[in-house]
Write a protein that holds these residues in place. Sequence first.
Motif, mmCIF file in Angstrom:
data_model
loop_
_atom_site.group_PDB
_atom_site.id
_atom_site.type_symbol
_atom_site.label_atom_id
_atom_site.label_comp_id
_atom_site.label_asym_id
_atom_site.label_seq_id
_atom_site.Cartn_x
_atom_site.Cartn_y
_atom_site.Cartn_z
ATOM 1 N N HIS A 149 36.104 69.009 54.206
ATOM 2 C CA HIS A 149 36.003 69.706 55.490
ATOM 3 C C HIS A 149 34.571 69.662 56.021
ATOM 4 O O HIS A 149 33.625 69.456 55.261
ATOM 5 C CB HIS A 149 36.505 71.164 55.385
ATOM 6 N N HIS A 192 41.024 74.651 54.886
ATOM 7 C CA HIS A 192 40.464 74.340 56.201
ATOM 8 C C HIS A 192 39.867 72.944 56.212
ATOM 9 O O HIS A 192 39.351 72.461 55.207
ATOM 10 C CB HIS A 192 39.469 75.390 56.694
ATOM 11 N N HIS A 207 27.598 71.895 57.276
ATOM 12 C CA HIS A 207 27.838 71.162 56.036
ATOM 13 C C HIS A 207 29.126 70.351 56.071
ATOM 14 O O HIS A 207 29.963 70.529 56.957
ATOM 15 C CB HIS A 207 27.835 72.090 54.825
ATOM 16 N N MET A 209 32.051 69.379 53.103
ATOM 17 C CA MET A 209 32.490 69.665 51.732
ATOM 18 C C MET A 209 33.325 68.512 51.189
ATOM 19 O O MET A 209 34.232 68.034 51.871
ATOM 20 C CB MET A 209 33.332 70.945 51.709
ATOM 21 N N HIS A 239 33.982 80.792 47.323
ATOM 22 C CA HIS A 239 34.390 81.228 48.660
ATOM 23 C C HIS A 239 35.583 82.174 48.623
ATOM 24 O O HIS A 239 36.505 81.998 47.818
ATOM 25 C CB HIS A 239 34.721 80.021 49.536
ATOM 26 N N TYR A 248 25.611 74.010 47.672
ATOM 27 C CA TYR A 248 25.329 73.153 48.826
ATOM 28 C C TYR A 248 23.998 72.440 48.605
ATOM 29 O O TYR A 248 22.965 73.079 48.378
ATOM 30 C CB TYR A 248 25.213 73.979 50.108
ATOM 31 N N GLU A 258 28.400 70.150 50.663
ATOM 32 C CA GLU A 258 28.955 71.138 49.741
ATOM 33 C C GLU A 258 29.734 70.390 48.669
ATOM 34 O O GLU A 258 30.660 69.630 48.976
ATOM 35 C CB GLU A 258 29.878 72.118 50.488
#
Length: 320
Positions: A149, A192, A207, A209, A239, A248, A258
Amino acid sequence: MIQALSYVLVSTPAMTAWLQMATTLAGLEAEVLQPGRTARLRIDAKCQRFVLQACHGAPTLGMGYTVRDGDAMQALARRLADAGFACTPATEDELTLRGVQGMVHFRDPDGYRVEIAHGLRDGATPFAPGRPIGGFRTQAGGVDLGMGHTALLAGNFAAMRRLYHEVLGFELSDHASRPFKVDFFHVNPRHHTIGIADTGSGPGIYHLMIEYNCWDDVGRAYDLALEQPESIGVSLGRHANDHVTSFYLRTPDGWMLELGWAGRLIGPDWQVTELPGLSLWGHDRSWLPADKRAQARQMLRDIAATGLRAPIAPTECENP
Ligand SMILES: [Fe+2]
């Protein structure tokens, strides 16, 4: 509609440092096409997940989303045009570099290049990681989760939200209002695929991920990053929404990569909630202003006082 974030476009003035970080630290596979100018990075069987191109100015990030086929791409291009986002067809060179069958592109309200593509090809060889890792998670049970993401610091939050949610069809996953406002959206079972933050400091890239299959690979990346502690932009943490445990890493371009593990998958019964915070523990954000950082620490203390915990989603990590 969009099925996944399938690749990103990195335009960087620091190509050599990027290749070094991606391969030796994160464990990606690099394919250098034109030394110092163009390279592709792999994280799985696909021929690329990052297209790196050298530039002399400010670094940029573009996003390549895939749809089912050419008809779906044309239908989405028409929908975008109706919403005021005229699409430009890809050139043959652009299709070849990305290894896709078809692609159109446009700029979102904050100026990010967005590509709608189909038919991303597999590489000619199996994925060969840059260091011995157990690979990256890009699918689950045969379902495409995409490469990971992105999280963007919006300049025009309302217009960005309208485009991604109402025009491109991203579904809201959940949202937070502290320590800064952010909405999370999904297009597949990955919790997400984009987060759009309203920090007042955008537009900017927050960022990207990517998700390891194996927990130990996050720890080893953390070991390597600790050799240059200033490269860690957000400390190890977990998270509250996608349950990813991660840290990160600052890329040579300043925005962060990330490196995570064990993201939860969501289904049609998903319910949107207001998050108690962005993290269950950890994730000290060194980039936040002092007052916001203090607020984030207080939120961690508050969450800790409730004893809130989250289950760990099963992952497929096999020893070699
Ligand atoms: Fe993230």
